[in-house]
Design a protein around this motif. Structure first.
Motif, PDB file in Angstrom:
ATOM      1  N   HIS A  34       7.558  46.515  45.877  1.00 31.70           N
ATOM      2  CA  HIS A  34       8.081  47.845  44.691  1.00 31.70           C
ATOM      3  C   HIS A  34       9.398  48.591  45.261  1.00 31.70           C
ATOM      4  O   HIS A  34       9.740  49.642  45.645  1.00 31.70           O
ATOM      5  CB  HIS A  34       6.989  49.003  44.795  1.00 31.70           C
ATOM      6  CG  HIS A  34       5.773  47.839  44.552  1.00 31.70           C
ATOM      7  ND1 HIS A  34       6.093  47.282  42.928  1.00 31.70           N
ATOM      8  CD2 HIS A  34       4.618  48.155  44.196  1.00 31.70           C
ATOM      9  CE1 HIS A  34       4.720  46.505  42.566  1.00 31.70           C
ATOM     10  NE2 HIS A  34       4.070  47.204  43.424  1.00 31.70           N
ATOM     11  N   ALA A  61      12.293  48.039  44.799  1.00 24.42           N
ATOM     12  CA  ALA A  61      13.210  48.055  43.966  1.00 24.42           C
ATOM     13  C   ALA A  61      12.803  49.519  44.366  1.00 24.42           C
ATOM     14  O   ALA A  61      13.912  50.487  43.846  1.00 24.42           O
ATOM     15  CB  ALA A  61      14.034  47.627  43.260  1.00 24.42           C
ATOM     16  N   VAL A  62      11.287  50.096  43.874  1.00 26.75           N
ATOM     17  CA  VAL A  62      11.344  51.257  43.412  1.00 26.75           C
ATOM     18  C   VAL A  62      11.493  52.417  44.189  1.00 26.75           C
ATOM     19  O   VAL A  62      12.554  53.618  43.656  1.00 26.75           O
ATOM     20  CB  VAL A  62      10.124  51.384  42.479  1.00 26.75           C
ATOM     21  CG1 VAL A  62       9.498  52.971  42.546  1.00 26.75           C
ATOM     22  CG2 VAL A  62       9.540  49.934  41.294  1.00 26.75           C
ATOM     23  N   PHE A  90      15.445  53.719  44.489  1.00 27.11           N
ATOM     24  CA  PHE A  90      15.952  54.497  43.688  1.00 27.11           C
ATOM     25  C   PHE A  90      15.250  56.075  44.104  1.00 27.11           C
ATOM     26  O   PHE A  90      15.969  56.937  43.824  1.00 27.11           O
ATOM     27  CB  PHE A  90      15.192  54.249  41.996  1.00 27.11           C
ATOM     28  CG  PHE A  90      16.202  53.351  41.295  1.00 27.11           C
ATOM     29  CD1 PHE A  90      16.964  53.926  41.248  1.00 27.11           C
ATOM     30  CD2 PHE A  90      15.848  52.158  41.794  1.00 27.11           C
ATOM     31  CE1 PHE A  90      18.483  52.976  40.272  1.00 27.11           C
ATOM     32  CE2 PHE A  90      16.735  51.000  40.433  1.00 27.11           C
ATOM     33  CZ  PHE A  90      18.276  51.713  40.008  1.00 27.11           C
ATOM     34  N   LEU A 131      12.557  55.039  35.434  1.00 29.00           N
ATOM     35  CA  LEU A 131      12.923  54.029  35.896  1.00 29.00           C
ATOM     36  C   LEU A 131      12.617  53.026  35.964  1.00 29.00           C
ATOM     37  O   LEU A 131      13.546  51.942  36.162  1.00 29.00           O
ATOM     38  CB  LEU A 131      11.729  54.863  36.927  1.00 29.00           C
ATOM     39  CG  LEU A 131      12.245  55.654  38.069  1.00 29.00           C
ATOM     40  CD1 LEU A 131      10.552  55.394  38.986  1.00 29.00           C
ATOM     41  CD2 LEU A 131      12.830  54.829  39.657  1.00 29.00           C
ATOM     42  N   LEU A 158      15.634  50.039  36.129  1.00 27.30           N
ATOM     43  CA  LEU A 158      15.338  48.643  36.546  1.00 27.30           C
ATOM     44  C   LEU A 158      15.319  47.368  36.024  1.00 27.30           C
ATOM     45  O   LEU A 158      15.296  46.259  36.217  1.00 27.30           O
ATOM     46  CB  LEU A 158      13.838  48.782  37.006  1.00 27.30           C
ATOM     47  CG  LEU A 158      13.856  49.936  38.880  1.00 27.30           C
ATOM     48  CD1 LEU A 158      12.595  50.573  38.654  1.00 27.30           C
ATOM     49  CD2 LEU A 158      14.570  49.016  39.354  1.00 27.30           C
ATOM     50  N   VAL A 216       7.245  49.063  35.690  1.00 23.69           N
ATOM     51  CA  VAL A 216       7.042  50.442  36.553  1.00 23.69           C
ATOM     52  C   VAL A 216       5.875  51.100  36.871  1.00 23.69           C
ATOM     53  O   VAL A 216       5.577  51.703  37.895  1.00 23.69           O
ATOM     54  CB  VAL A 216       7.896  51.281  36.110  1.00 23.69           C
ATOM     55  CG1 VAL A 216       8.612  52.336  36.583  1.00 23.69           C
ATOM     56  CG2 VAL A 216       9.394  50.266  35.821  1.00 23.69           C
ATOM     57  N   THR A 265      19.889  51.927  49.162  1.00 26.64           N
ATOM     58  CA  THR A 265      19.756  51.326  47.523  1.00 26.64           C
ATOM     59  C   THR A 265      21.766  50.439  47.251  1.00 26.64           C
ATOM     60  O   THR A 265      21.135  49.758  46.529  1.00 26.64           O
ATOM     61  CB  THR A 265      20.299  52.481  46.766  1.00 26.64           C
ATOM     62  OG1 THR A 265      21.453  52.853  47.146  1.00 26.64           O
ATOM     63  CG2 THR A 265      19.401  53.719  46.693  1.00 26.64           C
ATOM     64  N   PRO A 293      20.797  47.562  40.603  1.00 28.05           N
ATOM     65  CA  PRO A 293      21.023  46.531  39.757  1.00 28.05           C
ATOM     66  C   PRO A 293      22.435  46.444  39.150  1.00 28.05           C
ATOM     67  O   PRO A 293      23.168  46.997  39.548  1.00 28.05           O
ATOM     68  CB  PRO A 293      20.759  46.761  38.528  1.00 28.05           C
ATOM     69  CG  PRO A 293      20.124  47.862  38.433  1.00 28.05           C
ATOM     70  CD  PRO A 293      19.996  48.545  39.816  1.00 28.05           C
TER      71      PRO A 293
END
Length: 406
Positions: free
Chosen positions: A332, A334-335, A338, A350, A354, A361, A395, A400
Motif C-alpha cells: 500500500h 501508493a496510498v 498520497f 483516494l 489512484l 482502497v 510522491t 499516477p
C-alpha cells in the motif's frame, strides 16, 4: 464597496484572515459573508467556510453573477484542499467563463490554477498540459504567479523534466516571497524539499543506492536496460514494455535483473514469483510457461536464457541491466504516498486519485490503520484519513501519470 469590505479583502489577499475577520466578523450582508468564508478557509475551518460561502452565493442573487462566480471558485478551492474530488467541476468551468466574460481575469486565472491542481492530483497530465499551453501569457499578481509556477513544476516533476521543474520552483519561490504570504511560501518550500529528496533506489550488481530525481532522469536516458519497479515497466532509451498487469512476469523479470549478469536458480524464481516453498513438477512446469511468456514480452529488449541451475537475462542492445525501485517498499505504498501530503482524504477521493475501486482502497486503509500508519476521524461519508508527512514516501514516482517518452 464600503471601506470595511475593502480592508477585509486586502487583508485576505495578504494572507491575514484574522485581520479580515476584525472588519467583517459581525456583518451578515453578502460581501461580508463571502469574505468571512474565505477567512475561515484560510484558518482551516473548512466546513464553516463552505456554509458561509453558500450563504453568500444565495445572498448575492442572480443579478450578481460575478460575485456568485467568485463564491463558486472559493468553494472549489475548499473542495480541493479538503480532497473532495467529486466536487462538480462543471460549476467551476461555468464560474470561470462568467468571470472571463465580465473581465475579471485574475479570478478566472485563479479558477484555472485550481483546475490544474486537481488534474495533477488525479494524474491527468496530458489534459493539464493542454490547458497550460492554451493560456494567454498575461501578467499575474505574485500569489497567482506562484500557484501557476507550482502547477508547471508539478507537471515537469511527473514528466521527469528536472531542469524545467527546478526553474519553475525557483520562479514560484520568488513570487511567493514577493506575495509575502507565509502559507504560500511554506507550500513552495515543501515542494522544493520533495524535489530534492531521494525519489528512488538504484539496484545493480548486488548493490543499491538512493537516487535524486535528476539522477532518475539521467538513468532513463542512459541507454541501460531499466526494470522500473516504481511503475512496473521495463525500458531502454527508446522502448517501453509495460508489465503492470502481469505481476508474475514482472516479479520474475525483477529477480533476473537484480542478479544480472549472473543467473537465478529455479527455486529462487519459484519463491519470488509464486511464493512456493516446496516446488513440485507443476510449479516447474508453470515456471517454464511464464518464462516463455516473459521472453515473448521482452523480445525487442532482451532474451531470457535457460542455464543449468535456472535462467539468466541477456540484454539485446543495452550494456547494463539495473533495477529502479521505490525509496521504500511495502504494501500500500501508493496510498501512503498520497497521505504523506498531510491533508485529510476520504477513501472515495483516494480511489479516484489512484484509479482503484473504493473497496480496494478501504481495505488498504484498514490494514494501514491496524499497523498504526494512518489514522481516521469522523464517520460514514464524513470519515477522513490522514498521516503526518513521511519523508520516506516522496510522491514523485508513486503518483499516477504517464511515463516520460523515450
Amino acid at each position: 464597496m464600503d471601506s470595511l469590505i475593502t480592508a477585509a479583502a486586502r487583508a485576505l489577499a495578504a494572507g491575514d484572515p484574522l485581520g479580515a475577520l476584525k472588519h467583517v466578523a459581525l456583518r451578515d450582508d453578502a460581501p461580508a459573508l463571502a469574505l468571512r468564508g474565505i477567512a475561515m478557509a484560510q484558518l482551516g475551518e473548512l466546513d464553516r467556510a463552505k456554509m458561509l460561502l453558500k450563504s453568500a452565493a444565495r445572498a448575492f442573487g442572480s443579478r450578481e453573477a460575478v460575485a456568485r462566480a467568485r463564491c463558486v471558485v472559493a468553494e472549489a478551492e475548499i473542495a480541493l484542499v479538503s480532497r473532495e474530488l467529486r466536487w462538480p467541476t462543471r460549476a467551476l468551468d461555468t464560474a470561470r467563463a462568467t468571470l472571463e466574460a465580465h473581465g475579471d481575469g485574475l479570478n478566472a486565472a485563479h479558477a484555472r490554477n485550481l483546475e490544474l491542481r486537481r488534474l495533477l492530483l488525479i494524474g491527468r497530465l496530458d489534459e493539464a498540459e493542454r490547458i497550460l499551453a492554451g493560456l494567454a501569457p498575461i501578467p499575474l499578481p505574485p500569489a497567482l504567479a506562484a500557484a501557476r509556477a507550482l502547477a508547471v513544476a508539478g507537471i515537469a516533476i511527473r514528466r521527469l523534466r528536472t531542469g524545467a521543474a527546478r526553474a519553475a520552483l525557483a520562479e514560484a519561490g520568488r513570487a511567493a516571497i514577493e506575495a509575502k504570504i507565509p502559507a504560500l511560501i511554506a507550500e513552495v518550500e515543501s515542494a522544493s524539499l520533495v524535489f530534492s529528496a531521494p525519489a528512488a533506489r538504484l539496484v545493480a550488481r548486488g548493490d543499491e543506492r538512493p537516487l535524486l530525481l535528476d539522477e532518475v532522469e539521467a538513468l532513463l536516458a542512459s541507454g541501460k536496460l531499466v526494470v522500473d519497479a516504481c511503475r512496473n515497466v521495463v525500458r531502454d532509451e527508446k522502448t517501453i514494455v509495460p508489465l503492470a498487469t502481469r505481476p508474475v512476469l514482472f516479479a520474475l523479470l525483477r529477480a533476473l535483473a537484480e542478479a544480472w549478469p549472473a543467473d537465478v536458480s529455479r527455486s529462487t524464481l519459484l519463491a519470488r514469483a509464486f511464493r512456493a516453498r516446496h516446488a513440485d513438477e507443476s510449479h516447474r512446469a508453470r515456471l517454464r510457461v511464464e518464462m516463455g511468456r516473459l521472453r515473448a514480452e521482452l523480445r525487442t529488449l532482451a532474451d531470457v536464457r535457460a542455464t543449468k541451475r535456472g535462467f539468466a537475462l541477456v540484454p539485446r542492445h543495452a550494456s547494463e541491466v539495473v533495477v529502479l525501485a521505490p525509496p521504500v517498499e511495502e504494501q500500500h505504498a501508493a496510498v501512503l504516498a498520497f497521505l504523506a501530503d498531510g491533508e485529510s482524504w476520504s477513501s472515495s477521493a483516494l480511489a479516484i486519485a489512484l484509479g482503484l475501486s473504493p473497496r480496494t482502497v478501504q481495505r488498504a486503509l484498514e490494514q494501514l490503520a491496524a499497523a498504526g500508519k494512518v489514522q481516521s476521524y469522523g464517520r460514514g461519508p464524513a470519515r477522513r484519513w490522514m498521516t503526518p508527512p513521511v519523508s520516506d514516501f516522496p510522491t514523485t514516482l508513486l503518483l499516477p501519470g504517464p511515463l516520460p517518452s523515450g
